[in-house]
Structure formats: structure tokens, C-alpha cells
Design a protein around this motif. Structure first.
Motif, PDB file in Angstrom:
ATOM      1  N   GLY A 105       0.870  -1.246  -0.125  1.00 12.03           N
ATOM      2  CA  GLY A 105      -0.361  -0.028  -0.088  1.00 12.03           C
ATOM      3  C   GLY A 105       0.822   1.363  -0.066  1.00 12.03           C
ATOM      4  N   GLY A 106       0.294   2.186   0.022  1.00  9.65           N
ATOM      5  CA  GLY A 106       0.710   3.450  -0.092  1.00  9.65           C
ATOM      6  C   GLY A 106       1.370   3.842  -1.439  1.00  9.65           C
ATOM      7  N   PRO A 107       1.859   5.212  -1.658  1.00 10.42           N
ATOM      8  CA  PRO A 107       2.267   5.539  -2.802  1.00 10.42           C
ATOM      9  C   PRO A 107       3.580   4.722  -3.306  1.00 10.42           C
ATOM     10  N   LEU A 108       4.300   4.262  -2.604  1.00 12.58           N
ATOM     11  CA  LEU A 108       5.409   3.580  -3.066  1.00 12.58           C
ATOM     12  C   LEU A 108       5.588   2.314  -2.400  1.00 12.58           C
ATOM     13  N   PRO A 109       4.885   1.418  -2.925  1.00 10.29           N
ATOM     14  CA  PRO A 109       4.845  -0.050  -1.970  1.00 10.29           C
ATOM     15  C   PRO A 109       6.282  -0.724  -2.238  1.00 10.29           C
ATOM     16  N   TYR A 110       6.757  -0.966  -1.227  1.00 17.32           N
ATOM     17  CA  TYR A 110       8.233  -1.544  -1.331  1.00 17.32           C
ATOM     18  C   TYR A 110       8.320  -2.858  -1.765  1.00 17.32           C
ATOM     19  N   GLY A 111       6.905  -3.496  -1.646  1.00 18.47           N
ATOM     20  CA  GLY A 111       7.106  -5.106  -2.082  1.00 18.47           C
ATOM     21  C   GLY A 111       7.027  -5.267  -3.799  1.00 18.47           C
ATOM     22  N   TYR A 112       6.648  -3.875  -4.245  1.00 12.52           N
ATOM     23  CA  TYR A 112       6.584  -3.914  -5.681  1.00 12.52           C
ATOM     24  C   TYR A 112       7.904  -3.586  -6.452  1.00 12.52           C
ATOM     25  N   ALA A 158       1.842  -7.179 -14.278  1.00 14.89           N
ATOM     26  CA  ALA A 158       0.965  -6.579 -13.775  1.00 14.89           C
ATOM     27  C   ALA A 158       1.973  -5.194 -13.294  1.00 14.89           C
ATOM     28  N   GLY A 159       3.124  -5.404 -13.271  1.00 15.32           N
ATOM     29  CA  GLY A 159       4.012  -4.431 -13.056  1.00 15.32           C
ATOM     30  C   GLY A 159       4.718  -4.295 -11.546  1.00 15.32           C
ATOM     31  N   LYS A 160       4.376  -5.545 -11.032  1.00 15.49           N
ATOM     32  CA  LYS A 160       4.831  -5.716  -9.617  1.00 15.49           C
ATOM     33  C   LYS A 160       6.201  -6.420  -9.730  1.00 15.49           C
ATOM     34  N   HIS A 161       7.196  -5.529  -9.363  1.00 11.71           N
ATOM     35  CA  HIS A 161       8.705  -6.010  -9.449  1.00 11.71           C
ATOM     36  C   HIS A 161       9.164  -6.779  -8.366  1.00 11.71           C
ATOM     37  N   THR A 162       8.479  -7.909  -8.151  1.00 11.55           N
ATOM     38  CA  THR A 162       9.251  -8.492  -6.837  1.00 11.55           C
ATOM     39  C   THR A 162      10.693  -8.917  -7.133  1.00 11.55           C
ATOM     40  N   LEU A 163      11.527  -9.429  -5.869  1.00 11.32           N
ATOM     41  CA  LEU A 163      12.692  -9.795  -6.331  1.00 11.32           C
ATOM     42  C   LEU A 163      13.000 -10.959  -7.246  1.00 11.32           C
ATOM     43  N   ALA A 164      11.843 -11.770  -7.240  1.00  9.82           N
ATOM     44  CA  ALA A 164      11.891 -12.939  -8.148  1.00  9.82           C
ATOM     45  C   ALA A 164      11.755 -12.495  -9.737  1.00  9.82           C
ATOM     46  N   VAL A 165      10.957 -11.388  -9.609  1.00 11.29           N
ATOM     47  CA  VAL A 165      10.822 -10.938 -11.208  1.00 11.29           C
ATOM     48  C   VAL A 165      12.222 -10.295 -11.593  1.00 11.29           C
ATOM     49  N   ILE A 166      12.908  -9.476 -10.745  1.00  8.08           N
ATOM     50  CA  ILE A 166      14.047  -8.915 -10.830  1.00  8.08           C
ATOM     51  C   ILE A 166      15.217  -9.842 -11.180  1.00  8.08           C
ATOM     52  N   LEU A 167      15.191 -11.002 -10.186  1.00  4.43           N
ATOM     53  CA  LEU A 167      16.406 -11.938 -10.372  1.00  4.43           C
ATOM     54  C   LEU A 167      16.293 -12.988 -11.526  1.00  4.43           C
ATOM     55  N   GLY A 168      14.982 -13.507 -11.437  1.00  2.00           N
ATOM     56  CA  GLY A 168      14.669 -14.522 -12.367  1.00  2.00           C
ATOM     57  C   GLY A 168      14.659 -16.011 -11.498  1.00  2.00           C
ATOM     58  N   TYR A 169      14.256 -16.918 -12.246  1.00  2.00           N
ATOM     59  CA  TYR A 169      14.058 -18.195 -11.723  1.00  2.00           C
ATOM     60  C   TYR A 169      15.404 -18.796 -10.925  1.00  2.00           C
ATOM     61  N   ARG A 170      16.555 -18.819 -11.598  1.00  4.65           N
ATOM     62  CA  ARG A 170      17.652 -19.354 -11.076  1.00  4.65           C
ATOM     63  C   ARG A 170      18.246 -18.625  -9.773  1.00  4.65           C
ATOM     64  N   LEU A 171      18.386 -17.295 -10.039  1.00  2.00           N
ATOM     65  CA  LEU A 171      18.884 -16.681  -8.573  1.00  2.00           C
ATOM     66  C   LEU A 171      17.762 -16.790  -7.549  1.00  2.00           C
ATOM     67  N   SER A 172      16.534 -16.788  -7.899  1.00  2.00           N
ATOM     68  CA  SER A 172      15.580 -16.728  -6.840  1.00  2.00           C
ATOM     69  C   SER A 172      15.488 -18.171  -6.041  1.00  2.00           C
ATOM     70  N   ARG A 173      15.734 -19.223  -6.869  1.00  5.24           N
ATOM     71  CA  ARG A 173      16.062 -20.619  -6.288  1.00  5.24           C
ATOM     72  C   ARG A 173      17.107 -20.678  -5.187  1.00  5.24           C
ATOM     73  N   ILE A 174      18.379 -20.025  -5.635  1.00  4.68           N
ATOM     74  CA  ILE A 174      19.477 -19.921  -4.943  1.00  4.68           C
ATOM     75  C   ILE A 174      19.154 -19.200  -3.835  1.00  4.68           C
ATOM     76  N   GLU A 175      18.396 -18.257  -3.685  1.00  3.83           N
ATOM     77  CA  GLU A 175      17.953 -17.404  -2.805  1.00  3.83           C
ATOM     78  C   GLU A 175      17.138 -18.215  -1.865  1.00  3.83           C
ATOM     79  N   TRP A 176      16.167 -18.990  -2.057  1.00  2.87           N
ATOM     80  CA  TRP A 176      15.606 -20.083  -1.574  1.00  2.87           C
ATOM     81  C   TRP A 176      16.500 -20.952  -0.817  1.00  2.87           C
ATOM     82  N   SER A 177      17.584 -21.312  -1.309  1.00  2.00           N
ATOM     83  CA  SER A 177      18.214 -22.439  -0.830  1.00  2.00           C
ATOM     84  C   SER A 177      19.177 -21.920   0.283  1.00  2.00           C
ATOM     85  N   LEU A 178      19.544 -20.581   0.152  1.00  2.00           N
ATOM     86  CA  LEU A 178      20.494 -19.760   1.211  1.00  2.00           C
ATOM     87  C   LEU A 178      19.716 -19.555   2.339  1.00  2.00           C
ATOM     88  N   MET A 179      18.407 -19.262   1.976  1.00  2.00           N
ATOM     89  CA  MET A 179      17.450 -18.828   3.230  1.00  2.00           C
ATOM     90  C   MET A 179      17.154 -20.144   4.071  1.00  2.00           C
TER      91      MET A 179
END
Length: 312
Positions: A136-143, A217-238
Motif C-alpha cells: 500500500g501507499g504511494p511507493l509500496p516496497y513489495g513492488y 502487472a508491474g509488480k517487480h518482486t525480487l523474483a521478477v528482478i532476479l529470475g528463476y535461477r537466482l530466486s531458487r538460489i535465494e530460497w536455498s540460502l534462506m
């Protein structure tokens, strides 16, 4: 089904009770560590639990409402049903429920502020603002790719350390202006890393599943920014944090019982296989739920690992 029953079901869908174990998990860890260090205080622990659950529900309402009004929840989305976008509940009603839930969390928080003072006041207000401005708000950081950081900090580090802190602070005076000496050891922050990691891993699964529709939809989550491979690496690290940190505590002189969370590793490996090989909701929706269960099971084991030597 009666209209009342349908309405109740819709509100339960909006509150997403399946997420509540994830909200409770860091409180359980913080309490287990408090028991080990001899600062356990039941009333602050209970209020911390209620506060965490209300913040979780309030954030769920906020995401349901704001994602719908921003157009991020479309018919192509593979995730669980959202009540605002699905027309099950009027948007204004969901928005009112969001504010009411956060308001109730503030009422619960009055006792915690009395015990924990200014630090808890700041953290509590920051948690509410973060829950609303995620989508929410004018600059939603989740986006803007910052949702993972918010979850890591607030649903992991802050929740565990805050739970420990209010119990330790309860043994001193009322409303401290700053953190009293000895009430927030480094161990309380480090112990929050596994919950932070698994909580973020839940979001990563969600965002991998929704990557294509979020991008449209213009929602730039980290997965949208990183792509599938790096997002999966992120999951593994977490997820990996969950198994590295208990070992760190053990090597630091804590009893071997802190290694108890390692028994959940097979479940993490099984979920990881799905995350690394699938992008569809049919596979990732169950993986999302299983990651939440993994967080809860790991947290219970970690808390027991801390508390057991102190009570046996």
C-alpha cells in the motif's frame, strides 16, 4: 451454504489462518531462548504471541486489499483465492478490517510498550507501517523488490529478538527509554536467523509461482528482478540458514539439543526439489504450505533445543 457461513468462510480466507503458525514461530524461538537464559516471563511472551498473530493477519488483509486495487491479483494468478479481487468481500470492508486488526495489535502492544519501553514502541509502530506499505501507499516496497528484506527483518530477526527482549526487560523497571543492559544479547538476534530465512523462503516460493503474472502487472518482486535461477538460489540460502545456525550455537558452547532442528532437513530437501524444478501453482501452492510447516516445525525444535536443558 447459508449467507452467514459463506461470509465467515470468506473472512477466514482473507485472514489466511494457514499463515498463523509462521507468525507464531519466531515467538516460540524467542521464548525458548529466554527459558535457556533464565529470563522467561509468561505474560510478555503471551502478549508477544497475540501481537505477532495480529500483525500477521493485518498484513494479510493489507496485501489482499492493496494487491486487488492495484490490479496485481488477476484471473491468471495461480495462487490461493484473494477475497477482494475475487469479489467475495467489498474492498472497503477489507480495508476497515485491516485497520481494525492493526488497531487491536496496538492495544495489545500497550502492555508490551509498558514493559519494553521506547524500543518496543518504535518497533511496534514500524511493524505496522511496514505491514501496510508492503503493498500500500504511494511507493509500496513489495513492488520494488524489497519485500524479501522486510520479511527477513520483521518476521524473523525483530520477532525473535523482540520476544526475548520483552521477557528479559520484564524483570526490570517499567518503560525503559532505551534497551537495558543484558536484555538483548547477540544470541537473541542470531537465533532469529533461521526464522528469518524460512519466512523469506515462504515469500520466495510465492513470488516464483507468481513471477510471470507479477511482471505483467508491474509488480517487480525480487523474483521478477532476479529470475528463476537466482530466486531458487535465494530460497536455498534462506533455508540453509536454518541448518547452519543451530550448528553455530552448538560450536559456541550451547548444549547439543540445539541441533534438534536438523531433523527437519529431509522436509527442506523435498521442498527444495519442487522449488528448483517447478513454476506452476499446482506444485508450488503445496510447496508454499509445506515451507510454512517447515518453519513452524523447525522453530518448535529450536525452542525445545534451547529450553530442554533448562527445565529437565
Amino acid at each position: 451454504m447459508t449467507a452467514a457461513a459463506s461470509s465467515t468462510k470468506a473472512w477466514l480466507m482473507a485472514a489466511r489462518p494457514q499463515t498463523l503458525p509462521a507468525g507464531a514461530a519466531p515467538v516460540i524461538v524467542g521464548t525458548g531462548l529466554a527459558v535457556y537464559h533464565g529470563v522467561f516471563a509468561p505474560l510478555p511472551a503471551l502478549f508477544a504471541l497475540f501481537g505477532a498473530l495480529l500483525l500477521q493477519i493485518g498484513t494479510n488483509f493489507a496485501n489482499d486489499y492493496y494487491d486487488a486495487v492495484r490490479g496485481a491479483d488477476t484471473e491468471d494468478r495461480d495462487g490461493f483465492t484473494r477475497v477482494t479481487a475475487g469479489g467475495l468481500i467489498e474492498p472497503a470492508a477489507v480495508k476497515r478490517a485491516m485497520y481494525a486488526t492493526f488497531g487491536l495489535s496496538m492495544v495489545i502492544g500497550l502492555y508490551l510498550v509498558a514493559v519494553g519501553g521506547v524500543p518496543i514502541l518504535v518497533v511496534g509502530l514500524a511493524s505496522i507501517v511496514a505491514g501496510i506499505t508492503y503493498s500500500g501507499g504511494p511507493l509500496p516496497y513489495g513492488y520494488r523488490g524489497l519485500g524479501d528484506l522486510f520479511v527477513f527483518v520483521f518476521f524473523g530477526l525483530v520477532a525473535v529478538a523482540g520476544t526475548y527482549y520483552v521477557q528479559a526487560a520484564a524483570h526490570g523497571g517499567w518503560f525503559p527509554l532505551w534497551i537495558p543492559e543484558g536484555t538483548l544479547p547477540a544470541a537473541a538476534v542470531v537465533a532469529g536467523l533461521p526464522a528469518a530465512g524460512f519466512s523469506t523462503a515462504i515469500l520466495v516460493v510465492n513470488n516464483i509461482r507468481d513471477r510471470e503474472t507479477d511482471a505483467e502487472a508491474g509488480k517487480h518482486t525480487l523474483a521478477v528482478i532476479l529470475g528463476y535461477r537466482l530466486s531458487r538460489i535465494e530460497w536455498s540460502l534462506m533455508a540453509g540458514l536454518g541448518y547452519a545456525i543451530p550448528v553455530v550455537f552448538w560450536l559456541d558452547g550451547y548444549p547439543a539439543t540445539v541441533l534438534l532442528p536438523l531433523v527437519t532437513a529431509p522436509l527442506a530437501i523435498a521442498i527444495g526439489r519442487t522449488v528448483w524444478n517447478r513454476t506452476d501453482g499446482e506444485a508450488l501452492n503445496p510447496a508454499l504450505q509445506r515451507t510454512g510447516k517447515l518453519l513452524f516445525a523447525h522453530s518448535v525444535c529450536f525452542a525445545l533445543g534451547f529450553a530442554a536443558p533448562a527445565v529437565i
